[in-house]
Write a protein that holds these residues in place. Structure first.
Motif, short mmCIF file in Angstrom:
data_model
loop_
_atom_site.label_atom_id
_atom_site.label_comp_id
_atom_site.label_asym_id
_atom_site.label_seq_id
_atom_site.Cartn_x
_atom_site.Cartn_y
_atom_site.Cartn_z
N LEU A 61 0.80 -1.22 0.00
CA LEU A 61 0.00 0.00 0.00
C LEU A 61 0.83 1.27 0.00
O LEU A 61 0.28 2.37 -0.02
N GLY A 62 2.15 1.13 0.06
CA GLY A 62 3.03 2.30 0.02
C GLY A 62 2.80 3.25 1.18
O GLY A 62 2.62 2.83 2.33
N ARG A 63 2.81 4.53 0.88
CA ARG A 63 2.67 5.53 1.95
C ARG A 63 1.35 5.38 2.70
O ARG A 63 1.26 5.67 3.89
N ARG A 64 0.31 4.92 2.02
CA ARG A 64 -0.98 4.70 2.69
C ARG A 64 -0.88 3.57 3.71
O ARG A 64 -1.51 3.61 4.75
N GLY A 65 -0.09 2.55 3.41
CA GLY A 65 0.13 1.46 4.36
C GLY A 65 0.87 1.94 5.59
O GLY A 65 0.53 1.56 6.72
N ARG A 66 1.87 2.78 5.39
CA ARG A 66 2.60 3.34 6.54
C ARG A 66 1.69 4.24 7.35
O ARG A 66 1.71 4.22 8.59
N ALA A 67 0.87 5.03 6.67
CA ALA A 67 -0.07 5.91 7.37
C ALA A 67 -1.10 5.09 8.15
O ALA A 67 -1.48 5.46 9.27
#
Length: 89
Positions: free
Chosen positions: A63-69
């Motif tokens: 999920l990229g940055r959304r996964g980290r968020a």
């Protein structure tokens, strides 16, 4: 008590995350299906919920940055609402 298993090896999209939470916790029809709305719903919960976050690295990779968020959001929700328990493996 509700339990949600969020497995980074199985989640394909942010939409799937919202589907999972909305269904498991019976979010209202007007649930905004974004991270701000998810945080609001989690911090407003009156019933206990355990979120099992499995394979966090895979989730963040998919999920990229959304996964980290999302991972940060779950930690914050646990801090804000004592009824939210986050278990990571």
């Amino acid at each position: 008590m509700a339990e949600i298993v969020l497995d980074g090896l199985e989640i394909e999209s942010v939409e799937a995350v919202h589907d999972l939470f909305a269904q498991a916790l019976a979010f209202p029809e007007q649930y905004g299906r974004n991270l701000d709305a998810l945080f609001d719903c989690l911090t407003d919960l009156g019933e206990p919920v355990t979120v099992r976050l499995l394979h966090q690295e895979a989730l963040e990779e998919r999920l990229g940055r959304r996964g980290r968020a999302l991972a940060r959001l779950l930690r914050r929700a646990e801090e804000e609402n004592p009824r939210v328990t986050l278990l990571r493996k």
